[in-house]
Every structure is written in C-alpha cells, then in structure tokens.
Design a protein around this motif. Structure first.
Motif, PDB file in Angstrom:
ATOM      1  N   SER A 260       0.782  -1.062   0.000  1.00 41.83           N
ATOM      2  CA  SER A 260       0.001  -0.022   0.067  1.00 41.83           C
ATOM      3  C   SER A 260       0.794   1.319  -0.081  1.00 41.83           C
ATOM      4  N   ASP A 261       0.192   2.444  -0.008  1.00 47.69           N
ATOM      5  CA  ASP A 261       0.961   3.764   0.057  1.00 47.69           C
ATOM      6  C   ASP A 261       2.080   4.000  -0.816  1.00 47.69           C
ATOM      7  N   GLY A 262       1.814   3.350  -2.149  1.00 48.58           N
ATOM      8  CA  GLY A 262       2.629   3.469  -3.328  1.00 48.58           C
ATOM      9  C   GLY A 262       3.998   3.053  -3.090  1.00 48.58           C
ATOM     10  N   ARG A 263       4.176   2.174  -1.929  1.00 51.86           N
ATOM     11  CA  ARG A 263       5.708   1.663  -1.789  1.00 51.86           C
ATOM     12  C   ARG A 263       6.025   0.674  -2.926  1.00 51.86           C
TER      13      ARG A 263
ATOM     14  N   ALA B 221       9.961   0.398   9.993  1.00 56.84           N
ATOM     15  CA  ALA B 221       8.548  -0.314   9.493  1.00 56.84           C
ATOM     16  C   ALA B 221       8.289  -1.215  10.221  1.00 56.84           C
ATOM     17  N   ARG B 222       7.071  -1.091  10.876  1.00 57.56           N
ATOM     18  CA  ARG B 222       6.531  -1.995  11.993  1.00 57.56           C
ATOM     19  C   ARG B 222       5.474  -3.233  11.244  1.00 57.56           C
ATOM     20  N   TYR B 223       4.933  -4.087  11.947  1.00 56.90           N
ATOM     21  CA  TYR B 223       3.975  -4.973  11.430  1.00 56.90           C
ATOM     22  C   TYR B 223       2.821  -3.960  11.243  1.00 56.90           C
ATOM     23  N   PRO B 224       2.011  -4.432  10.207  1.00 57.09           N
ATOM     24  CA  PRO B 224       2.250  -5.470   9.359  1.00 57.09           C
ATOM     25  C   PRO B 224       2.999  -5.112   7.871  1.00 57.09           C
ATOM     26  N   VAL B 225       3.621  -3.974   8.080  1.00 62.86           N
ATOM     27  CA  VAL B 225       4.424  -3.511   6.773  1.00 62.86           C
ATOM     28  C   VAL B 225       5.331  -4.487   6.118  1.00 62.86           C
ATOM     29  N   PRO B 226       6.062  -4.956   6.668  1.00 62.60           N
ATOM     30  CA  PRO B 226       7.147  -5.851   6.219  1.00 62.60           C
ATOM     31  C   PRO B 226       6.652  -7.247   5.528  1.00 62.60           C
ATOM     32  N   VAL B 227       5.837  -7.914   6.584  1.00 62.81           N
ATOM     33  CA  VAL B 227       5.095  -9.285   6.082  1.00 62.81           C
ATOM     34  C   VAL B 227       4.148  -8.874   4.666  1.00 62.81           C
ATOM     35  N   GLU B 228       3.495  -7.835   4.989  1.00 61.57           N
ATOM     36  CA  GLU B 228       2.446  -7.636   3.595  1.00 61.57           C
ATOM     37  C   GLU B 228       3.259  -7.167   2.352  1.00 61.57           C
ATOM     38  N   ASP B 229       4.376  -6.559   2.630  1.00 60.13           N
ATOM     39  CA  ASP B 229       5.281  -6.264   1.451  1.00 60.13           C
ATOM     40  C   ASP B 229       5.629  -7.511   0.711  1.00 60.13           C
TER      41      ASP B 229
END
Length: 323
Positions: free
Chosen positions: A57-60, A122-130
């Motif tokens: 998300s967020d355009g990353r 970057a905290r959960y859930p960012v790493p696993v979702e990426d």
C-alpha cells in the motif's frame, strides 16, 4: 560448535537492546556485504536483475533480486527467499552468493530474494504484507520471470524463516499463491519468549532473549507484550495449522529458538500436515554461517538440499503440493 562460538568477537555476541539498537543497525549496514548485480553474476554463471514491484500500500515499492543459472531453459521452480536479521538487520543481496551456490545451481532453481523494510522504521504489518505483495506479483508474472507458478517454495532463515511461515498462513487464508513447501531455518516464530530454551540459552546463544525481545518490540511497537499479536506477525500464535504446505523446520539444540521450532513442527503434525524436523546437536543460532566447515554444518546443508530436491520433484510429478 563450542570452539566456533568461543572464537566470535565480543561485538557479535553483545545483546541487542533498545538503547543500542540504532547504533548496532548502523554498524551492521556498514559491515554487511552487499554484492552488486555484476558480482552476483559470478562471471556469467548466473543471470541476475533487480526488480521493483508494487508493495502492499501507500505507493511503496519492494525490491526483488532475481537470480537463476545462466542459460537455464524452461520455467524453473522458484525459491522465494526472505533474509534473516531479526527483522532489524540484513539485506536481499548479502544472502544470495550462498543461496545461489548451494541451491540454485545444483537444483536448477530460480531465486527471488526480497528486500523487505526493517523495523522499527517499518512495523508490523508492513514487512510481511510487502513480502506477500511480492509473492503475489511473482506468481502473476511467472511467465515473464521464466518460473513455474505451481512450484514455488517460500523459505528463509531466522526472521526470514518466520516471514516464510507467515506467508504460508496468509496465502492459505487469502487464497493466494499456494507454495509447494516452506523452508524454515531456525525460524523466528514466537514473540512471547516464554519457552524453556529461551530461558535456558539466555546469555549463551548469540541471539538470546534480550536480543529477541528487542527485535520483537521494534517490530510490534505498542502490540508487544499484549494478546493482540496476530499469527501473521508471530506464526507461533496460530491456532489453525491445517492446509499448509509441507514444512522443513530446522533448529539447533543450543539455540533460543529450539523449542518454538519444535513446537511449530509438532503443531503441523497435530493438524494433519507434513513437517520434517531437524534439531542439530550442540548447534547455536546461525551455526552454519559461523562454522561453515564443521561436519554438522555440512550435514545440515545436505539435509536442506535433499528436502528441497524431494519436495520439488514430488510437486513436479503431480503438479500439486505433495500430500
């Protein structure tokens, strides 16, 4: 193993704490190898490219480092690999020379190594979702990558092993790409730090309860220490392990993660699933990296390779994950 552990510099064995985390991350980033694409090609032995794909998300964007034996024909099985480092260190490039030498070349594998964002930035859930977004992208673009979307293994070491276990859970629950196997090497699965081995190896293993708590706190933020930690963050929290791909679970008998790895394999068996468990005697966390010439390290490498060869052969013969 004792000799290898005793030979490590004091800085390697110094626990991570909230107070020294930023300095340790800076030191690690400066010291950890980051080979270039040209270096990874190894004088034409491999084809290597860096790919930027949409994140969650967020355009990353997420960087995937794609590598395969040069000149390999046909769609290859894919190892979707997550690097270690406690969710707070590491990069997608430094692990590739070993992965390519030990698995890609002898097994004819394609590799995608994932540059996921690190905690606490970057905290959960960012790493696993990426990581999951990258897996979905790879399956959707399998033809362009020259890989077989029906023969994907998710795998990783330490934090990467925990992420691989989480991806298997997410893919099952969301109906996403179905891996044919999950390669979980000394996986970081449980945020609670309550196992017997976590207490037993405090101050002894190179990754002990103090370092582990620091890393989980960096990843989970305010959720750390609460009941509000989902299994996609800490797979040991999962209460339903049915319908997962066959797992290879490896730990050392003298490491912090021993009991959580054993418990995860046992939970898969209890759910009717398939797991191959190895507990290497006397081995500490990351033993084969620090003692690569030890007979025990060679045995571990051989066992991983045999499992990968078997799970890929079985999936290739049936077109489905092995039962």
């Amino acid at each position: 193993m004792r000799a290898a552990l005793g030979a490590l510099e004091a800085g390697v064995r110094e626990p991570f704490t909230p107070g020294n985390l930023a300095a340790r991350q800076e030191r690690d980033a400066a010291a950890r190898p980051r080979p270039t694409v040209q270096e990874l090609c190894a004088d034409g032995l491999f084809e290597v490219a860096e790919l930027c794909v949409p994140g969650a998300s967020d355009g990353r964007e997420v960087t995937l480092v794609s590598a395969r034996p040069a000149g390999a024909d046909g769609p290859l099985p894919l190892l979707y690999y997550l690097h270690g480092g406690g969710m707070i260190m590491g990069n997608a490039w430094s692990v590739l020379p070993k992965v390519l030498r030990e698995w890609a070349l002898p097994l004819g594998l394609a590799i995608l190594s994932v540059e996921y964002p690190l905690a606490p930035r970057a905290r959960y859930p960012v790493p696993v979702e990426d990581c999951y977004a990258g897996l979905c992208w790879a399956a959707d673009h399998a033809a362009a990558l020259g890989v077989d979307a029906g023969r994907i293994v998710v795998g990783g070491k330490s934090a990467g092993g925990g992420l691989a276990a989480a991806l298997a859970l997410i893919a099952r629950d969301r109906g996403g790409p179905a891996p044919v196997g999950q390669l979980l090497l000394c996986p970081m699965l449980d945020d609670r730090g309550a196992t017997f081995s976590a207490h037993q190896m405090a101050g002894a293993d190179i990754w002990d309860r103090t370092s582990n708590a620091t890393a989980w706190q960096a990843l989970l933020g305010e959720r750390y220490g609460t009941a509000d930690v989902p299994p996609y963050a800490a797979p040991a929290r999962a209460t339903d392990l049915t319908g997962l791909p066959p797992a290879y679970v490896e730990v050392g008998s003298a490491e912090t993660f021993r009991d959580e790895g054993v418990a995860y394999a046992d939970a898969i068996w209890r759910a009717g699933g398939q797991a191959e468990l190895h507990v290497w005697p006397g081995a500490f966390h990351g033993f084969d990296t620090f003692a690569p010439r030890a007979a025990l390290s060679q045995d571990a490498r051989d066992a991983r390779t045999r499992w990968l060869r078997r799970v890929l052969a079985q999936s290739g013969a049936s077109g489905k994950p092995p039962a």
